[in-house]
Design a protein around this motif. Structure first.
Motif, PDB file in Angstrom:
ATOM      1  N   ILE A 239       1.207  -1.638  -0.172  1.00  0.00           N
ATOM      2  CA  ILE A 239       0.407  -0.182   0.341  1.00  0.00           C
ATOM      3  C   ILE A 239       0.768   1.258  -0.059  1.00  0.00           C
ATOM      4  O   ILE A 239       0.436   1.929  -1.217  1.00  0.00           O
ATOM      5  N   GLY A 240       1.626   1.369   0.681  1.00  0.00           N
ATOM      6  CA  GLY A 240       3.006   2.151   0.546  1.00  0.00           C
ATOM      7  C   GLY A 240       2.598   3.869   1.632  1.00  0.00           C
ATOM      8  O   GLY A 240       1.119   3.830   1.827  1.00  0.00           O
ATOM      9  N   SER A 241       2.905   4.284   1.821  1.00  0.00           N
ATOM     10  CA  SER A 241       2.751   6.210   2.666  1.00  0.00           C
ATOM     11  C   SER A 241       1.804   6.556   1.241  1.00  0.00           C
ATOM     12  O   SER A 241       1.806   6.933   0.413  1.00  0.00           O
ATOM     13  N   PRO A 242       1.177   7.900   2.445  1.00  0.00           N
ATOM     14  CA  PRO A 242       0.431   8.699   1.444  1.00  0.00           C
ATOM     15  C   PRO A 242       1.615   9.535   0.378  1.00  0.00           C
ATOM     16  O   PRO A 242       0.943  10.610  -0.305  1.00  0.00           O
ATOM     17  N   LEU A 243       2.847   9.743   0.836  1.00  0.00           N
ATOM     18  CA  LEU A 243       3.561  10.494   0.459  1.00  0.00           C
ATOM     19  C   LEU A 243       4.107  10.566  -1.319  1.00  0.00           C
ATOM     20  O   LEU A 243       4.532  10.580  -2.294  1.00  0.00           O
ATOM     21  N   THR A 244       3.595   8.430  -1.275  1.00  0.00           N
ATOM     22  CA  THR A 244       3.453   7.519  -2.348  1.00  0.00           C
ATOM     23  C   THR A 244       2.329   7.469  -2.822  1.00  0.00           C
ATOM     24  O   THR A 244       2.752   6.749  -4.487  1.00  0.00           O
ATOM     25  N   ALA A 245       1.228   7.394  -2.669  1.00  0.00           N
ATOM     26  CA  ALA A 245      -0.338   7.286  -3.328  1.00  0.00           C
ATOM     27  C   ALA A 245      -0.893   7.795  -4.610  1.00  0.00           C
ATOM     28  O   ALA A 245      -0.730   6.969  -4.617  1.00  0.00           O
ATOM     29  N   ALA A 246      -0.293   8.840  -4.757  1.00  0.00           N
ATOM     30  CA  ALA A 246      -0.892   9.835  -6.336  1.00  0.00           C
ATOM     31  C   ALA A 246       0.100   8.561  -7.252  1.00  0.00           C
ATOM     32  O   ALA A 246      -0.522   8.584  -7.951  1.00  0.00           O
ATOM     33  N   LEU A 247       0.896   7.888  -7.024  1.00  0.00           N
ATOM     34  CA  LEU A 247       1.438   7.312  -8.309  1.00  0.00           C
ATOM     35  C   LEU A 247       1.632   5.589  -7.993  1.00  0.00           C
ATOM     36  O   LEU A 247       1.547   4.505  -9.033  1.00  0.00           O
ATOM     37  N   TYR A 248       1.351   5.245  -6.584  1.00  0.00           N
ATOM     38  CA  TYR A 248       1.376   3.743  -6.107  1.00  0.00           C
ATOM     39  C   TYR A 248      -0.038   3.317  -5.973  1.00  0.00           C
ATOM     40  O   TYR A 248      -1.199   3.520  -7.044  1.00  0.00           O
ATOM     41  N   ARG A 249      -0.181   3.869  -4.706  1.00  0.00           N
ATOM     42  CA  ARG A 249      -1.924   3.726  -4.542  1.00  0.00           C
ATOM     43  C   ARG A 249      -3.435   3.889  -5.075  1.00  0.00           C
ATOM     44  O   ARG A 249      -3.913   3.440  -6.104  1.00  0.00           O
ATOM     45  N   ARG A 250      -2.991   5.215  -5.882  1.00  0.00           N
ATOM     46  CA  ARG A 250      -3.936   5.844  -6.550  1.00  0.00           C
ATOM     47  C   ARG A 250      -3.793   6.073  -7.622  1.00  0.00           C
ATOM     48  O   ARG A 250      -4.208   6.508  -8.358  1.00  0.00           O
ATOM     49  N   GLY A 251      -2.646   5.203  -8.618  1.00  0.00           N
ATOM     50  CA  GLY A 251      -2.345   5.429 -10.127  1.00  0.00           C
ATOM     51  C   GLY A 251      -2.980   3.591 -10.456  1.00  0.00           C
ATOM     52  O   GLY A 251      -3.569   3.523 -10.283  1.00  0.00           O
ATOM     53  N   THR A 252      -2.421   3.427 -11.725  1.00  0.00           N
ATOM     54  CA  THR A 252      -2.504   2.781 -12.304  1.00  0.00           C
ATOM     55  C   THR A 252      -2.092   1.178 -11.210  1.00  0.00           C
ATOM     56  O   THR A 252      -2.633   0.440 -11.934  1.00  0.00           O
ATOM     57  N   ILE A 253      -0.371   1.207 -10.999  1.00  0.00           N
ATOM     58  CA  ILE A 253      -0.404  -0.094 -10.338  1.00  0.00           C
ATOM     59  C   ILE A 253      -1.630  -0.419  -8.852  1.00  0.00           C
ATOM     60  O   ILE A 253      -1.809  -1.249  -8.862  1.00  0.00           O
ATOM     61  N   GLY A 254      -2.063   0.886  -8.320  1.00  0.00           N
ATOM     62  CA  GLY A 254      -2.219   0.647  -7.671  1.00  0.00           C
ATOM     63  C   GLY A 254      -4.311   0.220  -7.155  1.00  0.00           C
ATOM     64  O   GLY A 254      -5.000  -0.231  -6.544  1.00  0.00           O
ATOM     65  N   ALA A 255      -4.262   0.571  -8.583  1.00  0.00           N
ATOM     66  CA  ALA A 255      -6.068  -0.250  -9.838  1.00  0.00           C
ATOM     67  C   ALA A 255      -5.601  -1.381  -9.389  1.00  0.00           C
ATOM     68  O   ALA A 255      -6.728  -2.159  -9.466  1.00  0.00           O
ATOM     69  N   ALA A 256      -4.580  -1.989 -10.025  1.00  0.00           N
ATOM     70  CA  ALA A 256      -4.103  -3.439 -10.350  1.00  0.00           C
ATOM     71  C   ALA A 256      -3.602  -4.133  -8.907  1.00  0.00           C
ATOM     72  O   ALA A 256      -5.000  -5.092  -8.324  1.00  0.00           O
TER      73      ALA A 256
END
Length: 407
Positions: A239-256
């Motif tokens: 899941i990771g930090s809110p600091l990296t969420a835009a590119l990770y958890r809320r990004g395309t990888i997060g959708a996966a």
């Protein structure tokens, strides 16, 4: 014989060669650092019991490697590891090639029957090969399947469609701080902007990194009658930090990753007929070949290490905790979404608040104080077998290491 001195040559965080002896030593250190097997009340290791059969899909790197080593050293599993690595040729083999050879040697030394296969885990040919091995060598039943595949592309075996994953934010472009090192190794805090997902980027990324292949592995084994009573499977996630969420958890990888979690819920229902379970395991941050490709992660990890020091939990320790939960040695501890959480040490509010302060203030003048840059650089180098204590990097080393035979 192909002995030569292997020196580190790289572009950014990508190294062109790997050091066989360094990779082997790293695996040996992981094995040594794995908590020993559980013991019964008499104080004796439970060596006489029949060992469970486990499959680790993605066994040569990152958390998949940690799952393999912890499964062998802590649980004593038998079974199969699957990965996709490049053999030595004009260049050295990939680091995962050498790590697999070292893991196989340790497994054999400790008396564990574990086979390593090299090939496309997404393909049905590999699934069929694994099924035959389970039938012919491991008694026809699988107890555990750990899924840890990170890949840029996947071909759907049914339709032939080729999917390609992308690392993009969803909805709008995103600019983030990141950490790079120049040719002389000097750190620079800079910023990078990533364009938003467009077209079918999200669908493509889900096609590679979502739950479709995990589901296919479980269903193909079930169709052949290879699932043991109580069969348990876990897909490794982040899941990771809110600091990296835009590119990770809320990004395309997060959708996966969200698709992976939906798949876990579907598989949990499917496996009720076997008395089985399916979960995702959310792991904490680590320096891996996959994570270093994500903008901002290098900066985040350096800051996290400076804040936590030795409180940063190594992957093999996290995966030992997961094995304890999967095997029943410890209670299965799930969050409200049904996920095993091994990242609570990282996402504790006080830790994230401190990292957030460091992140906001980080610049080229103070980055060496705010982040543990030496640790991060060393961790990246160790991904390829360099900077490992006890290895003589001035000595020639055999690079033509064979893939471990399934004897």
């Amino acid at each position: 014989m192909s002995e030569r001195v292997v020196v580190p040559r790289n572009r950014g965080f990508l190294f062109f060669d790997s050091h066989p002896a360094g990779c082997a030593r790293l695996v040996e250190d992981m094995w040594r650092d794995t908590p020993p097997p559980a013991r019964d009340t008499s104080g004796k290791a439970d060596a006489g019991a029949e060992r469970p059969v486990a499959l680790v899909i993605g066994s040569s790197a990152g958390y998949g490697l940690a799952a393999t080593v912890a499964g062998l050293a802590h649980v004593g599993v038998r079974g199969i590891g699957v990965s996709f690595e490049k053999a030595p040729d004009r260049r050295t083999g990939t680091a995962g090639w050498y790590r697999t050879a070292a893991t196989a040697a340790l497994a054999a030394r400790h008396g564990h029957d574990f086979v390593f296969l090299n090939g496309d885990a997404f393909g049905d040919d590999m699934k069929d090969t694994v099924a035959r091995l389970v039938t012919d060598r491991f008694g026809g039943k699988v107890d555990y399947l750990v899924y840890s595949v990170a890949a840029p592309r996947r071909t759907d075996p049914d339709t032939g469609e080729k999917y390609a994953s992308v690392l993009k934010p969803v909805g709008a472009a995103h600019r983030t701080k990141t950490l790079v090192f120049d040719g002389d190794g000097r750190p620079e805090v800079t910023s990078v902007e990533t364009a938003p997902a467009e077209g079918d980027d999200i669908r493509q990324t889900i096609g590679v990194m979502g739950g479709a292949d995990w589901r296919r592995w479980v269903e193909r084994l079930a169709e052949r009658g290879l699932l043991a009573e109580g069969f348990t499977t876990a897909a490794l996630s982040y899941i990771g930090s809110p600091l990296t969420a835009a590119l990770y958890r809320r990004g395309t990888i997060g959708a996966a990753k969200a698709d992976l979690e939906r798949t876990a819920r579907d598989l949990a229902g499917y496996l009720k007929a076997y008395g089985g379970r399916a979960v995702t395991s959310v792991n904490g941050a680590a320096v891996t070949q996959s994570s270093t490709a994500i903008p901002g992660i290098a900066l985040y990890l350096g800051l996290l290490r400076r804040e936590l020091g030795d409180g940063l939990v190594p992957p093999v320790v996290q995966l030992t905790a997961l094995w304890d939960q999967l095997t029943g040695a410890a209670p299965l501890d799930l969050d409200e979404e049904g996920r095993v959480r091994l990242d609570t040490w990282e996402l504790a509010p006080e830790v994230q608040a401190a990292i957030g302060d460091r992140w906001q203030g980080a610049d080229n003048g103070n980055i060496a104080e705010l982040a543990d840059l030496d640790w991060f650089r060393t961790q990246v180098e160790r991904l390829y077998g360099f900077s490992v204590p006890g290895v003589d990097y001035g000595a020639p080393v055999e690079t033509d290491v064979p893939w471990p035979a399934a004897t």
